[in-house]
Write an enzyme that holds these catalytic residues in place. Structure first.
Site, PDB file in Angstrom:
ATOM      1  N   PHE A   1    -103.446 -16.801  -6.946  1.00 18.57           N
ATOM      2  CA  PHE A   1    -104.411 -16.122  -7.632  1.00 18.57           C
ATOM      3  C   PHE A   1    -104.630 -14.657  -7.596  1.00 18.57           C
ATOM      4  O   PHE A   1    -105.627 -14.152  -7.890  1.00 18.57           O
ATOM      5  CB  PHE A   1    -105.552 -16.935  -6.710  1.00 18.57           C
ATOM      6  CG  PHE A   1    -106.029 -18.065  -7.380  1.00 18.57           C
ATOM      7  CD1 PHE A   1    -107.011 -18.577  -8.253  1.00 18.57           C
ATOM      8  CD2 PHE A   1    -105.337 -19.322  -6.670  1.00 18.57           C
ATOM      9  CE1 PHE A   1    -107.371 -19.564  -8.405  1.00 18.57           C
ATOM     10  CE2 PHE A   1    -105.764 -20.541  -7.202  1.00 18.57           C
ATOM     11  CZ  PHE A   1    -106.656 -20.715  -8.139  1.00 18.57           C
TER      12      PHE A   1
ATOM     13  N   GLU B   1    -114.408 -31.493  -2.772  1.00 14.94           N
ATOM     14  CA  GLU B   1    -113.128 -31.533  -3.380  1.00 14.94           C
ATOM     15  C   GLU B   1    -112.789 -30.241  -3.807  1.00 14.94           C
ATOM     16  O   GLU B   1    -113.504 -29.045  -4.131  1.00 14.94           O
ATOM     17  CB  GLU B   1    -113.625 -32.379  -4.596  1.00 14.94           C
ATOM     18  CG  GLU B   1    -112.460 -32.553  -5.861  1.00 14.94           C
ATOM     19  CD  GLU B   1    -111.146 -33.132  -5.183  1.00 14.94           C
ATOM     20  OE1 GLU B   1    -111.278 -34.220  -4.614  1.00 14.94           O
ATOM     21  OE2 GLU B   1    -110.165 -32.263  -5.152  1.00 14.94           O
TER      22      GLU B   1
ATOM     23  N   ASN C   1    -113.667 -21.139  -2.526  1.00 16.18           N
ATOM     24  CA  ASN C   1    -113.876 -20.833  -3.950  1.00 16.18           C
ATOM     25  C   ASN C   1    -114.078 -19.224  -3.742  1.00 16.18           C
ATOM     26  O   ASN C   1    -113.715 -18.724  -4.851  1.00 16.18           O
ATOM     27  CB  ASN C   1    -114.898 -21.568  -4.437  1.00 16.18           C
ATOM     28  CG  ASN C   1    -114.272 -22.845  -5.335  1.00 16.18           C
ATOM     29  OD1 ASN C   1    -113.300 -23.140  -5.199  1.00 16.18           O
ATOM     30  ND2 ASN C   1    -115.245 -23.582  -5.783  1.00 16.18           N
TER      31      ASN C   1
ATOM     32  N   CYS D   1    -117.072 -23.590 -11.741  1.00 15.20           N
ATOM     33  CA  CYS D   1    -117.100 -23.396 -10.338  1.00 15.20           C
ATOM     34  C   CYS D   1    -117.347 -22.108  -9.724  1.00 15.20           C
ATOM     35  O   CYS D   1    -118.178 -21.608  -8.982  1.00 15.20           O
ATOM     36  CB  CYS D   1    -115.905 -24.142  -9.547  1.00 15.20           C
ATOM     37  SG  CYS D   1    -115.778 -25.967 -10.041  1.00 15.20           S
TER      38      CYS D   1
END
Ligand code: NAD
Length: 435
Positions: A245, A147, A204, A256
């Site tokens: 970002f 996800e 990530n 996370c």
């Protein structure tokens, strides 16, 4: 042919709830189960365990229509399921490795109860190799489908992904899962378990790297009297780089990024491959909250005995999640350095064990008698508060905007001394000179 399936969600946290509502919105019949019975009972009444935009209304709607049903026991939840989605936590251990014990327990419990045609879908973020090991151990049909949602926009992100990533051992298994989401009409990346696990982890890690990069840019811009937002905008408008970002601030917090970068760093260490970028990403991020507190200490000429009004505790706007929130870490640092913080966060009204300072009931209330305002979460409503009101309530005149949400010129015009991250008032007021 009816492609609506019975989907069981195991673990009703942020990812589990977004998945439950998302699958129900797509017309699938959803059951939900969580190991915390009180959480299930609250969900049966339509009460979510946390604040998340876009969850309450569809939850009520799907409960009322029977499209989503929560169960206190696993058996009735999985009994008729075609797909069993596992979305339990994988927190970091002390050595940085991901703790996959909740995933192992959930998979074992489901594998013992599921129908033979059912497919397990692992959505938790796990180290490369985990899905293959669990699939071999339990001999059931397995898909790894990471996800990519962000808290605060979780349901919207579930329903609007850039791509659907599916790790599977056969094209049929991958196609079956992708079919659940076919009405979204998104590109589907079908690959091996291991590749899918690494796609999630490195996505990530790259976003975290961009944040650390932006913070290094901002700190140098501060030293050079340049405007980091202008610099990063100019850098990010190159399509090869991208603006997302590239935002300086207090660093990345939350459940996370830090744990996922640590888990990758640990994995690379286990395999003896170089991991300098991962280590540097974490080091820069560790230093940034201390840097923000140093800036404040500088402005105030020390922190001992200073009252600090804090705006924001959640790790990001749109959520009340304080897991690994850098705002909370900064509050602890302030207390350790003898300051007296009082915090306001629009999503946090009750004391939390993680938050060790007094809570105010309004943003301006947190400023009463304070020597300085320190902004730590990027809630947009903070930017709407008049700087004149801030000036009236503050005892001192220092504003350190760790999230760059205030208007530097308006703050300076109200007679306050503004320090952002790589950003200062255009009027050229030099804080060092003013203090
Ligand atoms: P969470 O802590 O909010 O929720 C996990 C839920 O699982 C909890 O309600 C817990 O009680 C339940 N649970 C634990 N063991 C269980 C078991 N054996 N059976 C049933 N329920 C059980 O976690 P989360 O933030 O939703 O994250 C879940 C996973 O998804 C993690 O691996 C995380 O890294 C990943 N992820 C999180 C996000 C995010 O923004 N939070 C985004 C993408 C991926």
């Amino acid at each position: 042919m009816d492609n609506k399936k019975n989907v069981c969600i195991v673990g009703t946290g942020y990812v589990g709830m977004a998945s439950a509502i998302g699958f129900a919105e797509l017309g699938h019949r959803v059951t939900g189960y969580d190991i915390i019975t009180e959480r299930v009972r609250a969900l049966q009444r339509g009460v979510t365990p946390y604040r998340e935009a876009g969850i309450d209304e569809p939850l009520q709607r799907h409960l009322a229509s029977g499209q989503i049903v929560f169960h206190e026991q696993l058996l009735p939840a999985v009994a008729d399921a075609d797909y069993i989605v596992i979305a339990v936590g994988t927190p970091a251990q002390v050595n940085g490795a991901a703790d996959v014990s909740a995933v192992e327990a959930a998979v074992a419990a489901c594998a013992a109860l599921m129908k033979s045609h059912a497919v397990l879908v692992l959505r938790s973020t796990v180290p490369a190799g985990t899905t293959e090991r669990l699939a071999n151990e339990h001999g059931v049909s397995f898909v790894y489908a990471p996800e990519f949602l962000r808290e605060g926009t979780a349901v919207g992100d579930f329903l609007n992904p850039d791509r659907v990533v599916v790790g599977a051992t056969s094209p049929e298994l991958a196609a079956g899962y992708a079919d659940l989401l076919s009405s979204l009409e998104r590109p589907v990346v079908v690959t091996s378990y291991r590749n899918a696990e690494l796609i999630k982890a490195f996505s990530n890690a790259f976003l975290a790297l961009k944040i650390s990069f932006a913070n290094e840019v901002a700190n140098l811009c501060d030293a050079l009297d340049a405007d980091a937002q202008a610099v990063l905008y100019g850098v990010g408008t190159d399509r090869r780089i991208g603006k997302a970002f590239l935002a300086p601030g207090i660093g990345f917090g939350g459940p996370c990024f830090e744990k996922d970068v640590k888990a990758l760093h640990h994995l690379a260490g286990q395999h003896g491959t170089r991991r300098e970028l991962l280590a540097a990403t974490l080091r820069v991020n560790d230093a940034q909250p201390r840097h923000i507190v140093d800036v404040l200490a500088d402005e105030l000429g020390g922190l001992a005995g200073k009252h600090i009004g804090i705006w924001g505790l959640a790790f990001k706007a749109g959520t009340d999640d304080v897991r690994d929130s850098l705002a909370v870490r900064i509050v602890d640092d302030l207390i350790a350095r003898g300051a007296l913080p009082v915090a306001f966060d629009p999503a946090i009204n009750e004391p939390r064990p993680e938050v060790r300072c007094e809570l105010a009931s309004s943003a301006l209330g947190a400023l009463d008698g304070a020597h300085a305002l320190l902004v730590l979460t990027e809630w947009p409503e903070f930017g709407e508060i008049s700087p004149w009101a801030i000036a009236t309530r503050l005892r001192g005149d220092v504003v350190v905007d760790g999230r760059n949400v205030l208007d530097p010129d308006a703050v300076a015009a109200a007679g306050l001394r503004y320090r952002g991250v790589g950003r200062k008032p255009a009027s050229g007021i030099r804080l060092a000179a003013a203090s």
